[in-house]
Structures are given as structure tokens and as C-alpha cells.
Write a protein that holds these residues in place. Structure first.
Motif, PDB file in Angstrom:
ATOM      1  N   ILE A 362       0.838  -1.194   0.000  1.00 20.12           N
ATOM      2  CA  ILE A 362       0.000   0.000   0.000  1.00 20.12           C
ATOM      3  C   ILE A 362       0.875   1.248   0.000  1.00 20.12           C
ATOM      4  O   ILE A 362       0.643   2.208  -0.753  1.00 20.12           O
ATOM      5  N   LEU A 363       1.921   1.243   0.841  1.00 24.00           N
ATOM      6  CA  LEU A 363       2.814   2.396   0.920  1.00 24.00           C
ATOM      7  C   LEU A 363       3.518   2.639  -0.414  1.00 24.00           C
ATOM      8  O   LEU A 363       3.607   3.780  -0.890  1.00 24.00           O
ATOM      9  N   LYS A 364       4.009   1.572  -1.044  1.00 23.88           N
ATOM     10  CA  LYS A 364       4.706   1.732  -2.318  1.00 23.88           C
ATOM     11  C   LYS A 364       3.759   2.198  -3.417  1.00 23.88           C
ATOM     12  O   LYS A 364       4.133   2.984  -4.286  1.00 23.88           O
ATOM     13  N   TYR A 365       2.515   1.708  -3.383  1.00 21.42           N
ATOM     14  CA  TYR A 365       1.528   2.145  -4.371  1.00 21.42           C
ATOM     15  C   TYR A 365       1.271   3.643  -4.240  1.00 21.42           C
ATOM     16  O   TYR A 365       1.237   4.366  -5.238  1.00 21.42           O
ATOM     17  N   LYS A 366       1.106   4.098  -3.010  1.00 23.73           N
ATOM     18  CA  LYS A 366       0.885   5.528  -2.788  1.00 23.73           C
ATOM     19  C   LYS A 366       2.128   6.338  -3.143  1.00 23.73           C
ATOM     20  O   LYS A 366       2.029   7.430  -3.717  1.00 23.73           O
ATOM     21  N   ALA A 367       3.316   5.801  -2.802  1.00 21.51           N
ATOM     22  CA  ALA A 367       4.556   6.511  -3.108  1.00 21.51           C
ATOM     23  C   ALA A 367       4.757   6.628  -4.612  1.00 21.51           C
ATOM     24  O   ALA A 367       5.343   7.597  -5.100  1.00 21.51           O
ATOM     25  N   GLY A 368       4.255   5.656  -5.359  1.00 23.38           N
ATOM     26  CA  GLY A 368       4.357   5.714  -6.816  1.00 23.38           C
ATOM     27  C   GLY A 368       3.602   6.881  -7.414  1.00 23.38           C
ATOM     28  O   GLY A 368       3.843   7.273  -8.550  1.00 23.38           O
TER      29      GLY A 368
END
Length: 505
Positions: A362-368
Motif C-alpha cells: 500500500i505504501l509503495k503504491y501511494k509513493a508511486g
């Protein structure tokens, strides 16, 4: 800018990074920087810093094996001490019989006093780790934990047992106070979720597995052998710590490097880039009040700590019914009684796999999408509370109806499934939001959580006596239902609260 804030980055294939994220002030409007520029030595030759982006002394650059060993040791210790909190709970009737005492409240207090130690220890241990480093605190407290547990095993009266249980809890709180800080030292934010999930499972599975083993052990060998087993496990773990654990706290590592260079060069003007110029005494005075300042002046830390504490208290209050339900209603013996905790353990294990997998993704998706906020860690909490409420209703009314013994246990599977993301998400959020002082942030949360976990269960016996299992557990379910909107509110407004009420740490 503090060292750990400089690691809120997401690497691109061209070795560039987006603007540096300060978790207190938000994104800085700077152009893209080369990763290596973060590690450039300061212009002042007397400032000691990392020797470039690949400095092997930097814990973030350690090998995967070395990182895993250190995180594994902390997670192991964070499993053993919670096991000790509840392992001898099934043997309490024999304890009270041996010491000729029939006070029900005192019987509950013998168990919960350990958790009260969990609340007191972090007040001192977390600040000390941010001054003298993580390693020395682990070493000293591990030895004390073994000594105090041994004293419990040889206690000659109930007062002695209660006193040393409290001291063992205070010493055993070390991984709860400093474990999140250790993980923050070693692992970048975007990869931290899985490690925090493994770390969080110890305080949750420990009180579940402990009574299972403790029930059979107390029945076969007596309650004192429960403590001897903990002494053996704690002693072996302490030896592993002395052999394998390394210092991970950057300010302490750089201070040691500074002293080494001063001795080698004779230049006494050298100082660490992270040196705040305060004496150890002044640092200690400031650090001791840091957890309290976070609780009193940060609404987001206080709110999350209360939310976590209520869930923790409800869980321990639920524990108080297991022995009564399964020994009196289903006629299980002391050894078999511990098996009633396995439903919670199953739910926690399933939840660990599911939410541990989702957290970093979830964090990486948002960071993307160009953002990297600690609040994204709170997203898995939003659906979790409904499982806790559903499980409490299920367990309470099926036990009230005297359904087959497996039916109430299935209800506790839902409780365990919903409870883990609450604890895991809050702990990971606090580590991400207060990286350099993550130990103090976790200590603030642990203090309130442990106080509520120690005191709320004291009302359990009288509550269930008056309301019964159905309505008693329904009351807990209604409380958790009332908290259902809170995770979304924390996610939606947490960043604003954190920035508006910035605490001077």
C-alpha cells in the motif's frame, strides 16, 4: 535535518530521488537530488559524518543477513517476554492455593502486574536508548529480566511473587520500548512493514501461546516450573544477544566514530554531525520527558495510544473468561484449558500473513503517485475493527448458549484477525512518523496500552458475573464498534494534526 528523515526516499532507475520528505514539515520544494548528495561530507572538516552512500558503518548498508539477525533477535525477545506475561495464568489457582489466599481480584492482579511493568519500563528505557544506544540497554535489561524471573520461581510468599513479577515486566519491556527503533535504524521506510509485522506478532502471540504451554506445564510440574522454563529461554536469548547483536542507533555509532578519530588524529575539535551539544545529563533530562510530551501535546499520538489501549484492554479482559468457560462449562482440566487460546493465535497468524503483505505494498503504491506519508500505514486498520466486534459478539453469545466448544473458539479467530492490524499499523505509523525518536513514540504508546491492559481486566470477573458472557462481551463489542470510524479519521486528518501540533523533541 536529522539523519533518519533523509531516508524517506523512493529510488528510481536513474539513481535520482524525489524531494526529501520531512515527516514533520512535509515535502521540501527542492529539485531532484542525486542519492550520493545526501552523504556528501559537510564543508566543515571537523564534522564527522558517513563516508559516502556505501559506508559499511551505516546500519542501513549492512548485509541482508546481518540486518535479519538483528531484527530476528529483537523479534525473538519480543516474543519471550509477552509469553512470560501470561504463561503461568492457568496455574494461578494453584498459586493461590499454595499461598492460602482466595481473593479473586488479587488472583487477576498477579497476572496483570507484569503488564503494569510493561507500562513503567519504557518511561526510562526508551530515552536511555536514545542517549547510550540500543545495544547496552538490551544487554543489561536481558540479564535483569532473567534474574527477576528466577526470583519469581523461588518466591516464598504472594507479595514477593507480585513484586518480582512487576520488576520482570519492567525489564522485559525493553523490546517493546526499543524494538521499533531498532527496525527503524536498519530498514528504509518503504520496506519496513514486513519487519514490523514480524516484530508485532510477538506481543500478540506471546500471551496466546504462553497459556497453552503453561497450562500443561503447571499441571504436570507445578507453577514454579513455568518460571524456570522462562529463565532458561531468557538465558539462552541473552547469550545470543551478547554474541550477535550490534549497535544500530546512528547518533551513537557516529559518536563512537568521532571519539575514535579524535584519538587517532589528536583533533579534539571533531564532533558528530548528529551531536546536539548537550551533556549526557542534560540529554537524559530532556529524553525522560519526551514520551510524556508526545502523549500530552500530540493529539495523534494520544488518540492512537488510547485506541490501541482500548483494544488491548478488551483483549486481556477477554482472556479472563477463558479459564472459567472452558474449565467450568466444558469441563476441561488445567492443561487442556490453555488450548482455548489457540483460536486467537490462529486469527493472529492469518492476519500477520495478510496485513504484513499489504502494508508495504500500500505504501509503495501511494509513493508511486509521488507521495510518501506515514498515514498510509493506517489504511489496513480501517476494516480491522469490524472483525474484532463481530468476533466478540460471536464468542460471547455462543459461550452463553453453551454451544459446542469449537464455536466460541471460532469467534476468537475473528478477534485475533482484527486485532493484529490495529497494533501493527499503529506501531509502524509511529516509527515512520518519528524515526529518530521512534523509541520514545513507541514508549508513549506502550505506556498507555500497558496501563489499560493491566487495569481493565481487573473489572472482568465482576462484569461477567453481573452481565453474563453474552451481554458482557457485547459491551466490549459495542465499544469497539464505537471506535470503528476512528481509523479512517486518523488516516484522513492525522497528517494535519501531526503538523499542527508539532512537539519539540
Amino acid at each position: 535535518m536529522p539523519f533518519f528523515q533523509l531516508h524517506h526516499i523512493h529510488a528510481n532507475s536513474d539513481d535520482t530521488i524525489p524531494p526529501v520528505i520531512d515527516v514533520e514539515k512535509g515535502p521540501k520544494p527542492e529539485p531532484l537530488l542525486r542519492r550520493s548528495s545526501i552523504y556528501e561530507k559537510p564543508d566543515d572538516p571537523n564534522i564527522v559524518w558517513w563516508d559516502g552512500p556505501n559506508d559499511p558503518e551505516n546500519p542501513r548498508n549492512w548485509s541482508t543477513l546481518k540486518k535479519n539477525i538483528n531484527v530476528g533477535l529483537i523479534s525473538l525477545l519480543c516474543f519471550i517476554t509477552p509469553v512470560a506475561s501470561a504463561m503461568f495464568a492457568p496455574g494461578i489457582p494453584k498459586v493461590m492455593q499454595d499461598f492460602h489466599n482466595s481473593n479473586d481480584e488479587l488472583a487477576s492482579f498477579v497476572v496483570s502486574i507484569f503488564v503494569l511493568g510493561f507500562a513503567i519500563g519504557p518511561i526510562i528505557l526508551a530515552p536511555l536508548s536514545e542517549i547510550y544506544g540500543r545495544q547496552i540497554i538490551y544487554f543489561i535489561m536481558n540479564v535483569l529480566f532473567v534474574i527477576f524471573t528466577l526470583a519469581c520461581a523461588v518466591s516464598s510468599n504472594l507479595g514477593m511473587l507480585i513484586g518480582f513479577r512487576f520488576l520482570a515486566g519492567a525489564a522485559g519491556s525493553t523490546p517493546l520500548a526499543n524494538g521499533g527503533g531498532t527496525i527503524s535504524d536498519l530498514i528504509e521506510q518503504e520496506r519496513r512493514g514486513a519487519a514490523m509485522a514480524v516484530f508485532a506478532i510477538g506481543p500478540l502471540l506471546g500471551p496466546v501461546i504462553g497459556p497453552v504451554a503453561g497450562g500443561f506445564l503447571a499441571q504436570a510440574e507445578g507453577w514454579r516450573w513455568v518460571f524456570w522454563v522462562i529463565v532458561i529461554a531468557g538465558g539462552l536469548t541473552t547469550i545470543l544477544f551478547f554474541i550477535l547483536l550490534r549497535e544500530t542507533y546512528a547518533p551513537v555509532i557516529l559518536q563512537r566514530k568521532t571519539l575514535r578519530l579524535q584519538k587517532q588524529t589528536g583533533n579534539l575539535l571533531l564532533r558528530s554531525k548528529l551531536d546536539n551539544g548537550l551533556s549526557a545529563t542534560a540529554q537524559l533530562k530532556h529524553a525522560i520527558v519526551r514520551p510524556a510530551r508526545l502523549l500530552l501535546f500530540s493529539p495523534i499520538v494520544l488518540s492512537l495510544s488510547v485506541f490501541q489501549g482500548l483494544c488491548f484492554g478488551c483483549l486481556y479482559l477477554l482472556f479472563t473468561t477463558f479459564s472459567t468457560v472452558y474449565t467450568e462449562q466444558y469441563h476441561w482440566n488445567t492443561g487442556k484449558d490453555g488450548l482455548s487460546f489457540l483460536g486467537l493465535g490462529t486469527g493472529l497468524a492469518i492476519s500477520l500473513i495478510v496485513f504484513g503483505y499489504l502494508s508495504d505494498r500500500i505504501l509503495k503504491y501511494k509513493a508511486g503517485k509521488g507521495e510518501l506519508k506515514p498515514e498510509y500505514r493506517l489504511l489496513p486498520m480501517i476494516p480491522a475493527t469490524i472483525f474484532i466486534s463481530a468476533g466478540l459478539f460471536w464468542y460471547g453469545w455462543s459461550a452463553q448458549a453453551k454451544a459446542h466448544w469449537i464455536i466460541p473458539i471460532l469467534g476468537t479467530v475473528l478477534v485475533g484477525f482484527g486485532y493484529l492490524p490495529v497494533i501493527m499499523c499503529i506501531q509502524t505509523y509511529l516509527v515512520d512518523a518519528y524515526e529518530t525518536y521512534s523509541a520514545s513514540a513507541l514508549a508513549a504508546s506502550t505506556i498507555l496500552r500497558s496501563l489499560m491492559g493491566a487495569t481493565i481486566p481487573l473489572a472482568g470477573r465482576s462484569m461477567y458475573a453481573k452481565m453474563g458472557l453474552g451481554w458482557g462481551n457485547s459491551l466490549l463489542a459495542f465499544i469497539t464498534l464505537a471506535m470503528l470510524p476512528l481509523p479512517w479519521m486518523f488516516y484522513r486528518y492525522g497528517e494535519g494534526l501531526r503538523k499542527r501540533y508539532k512537539v519539540d523533541l
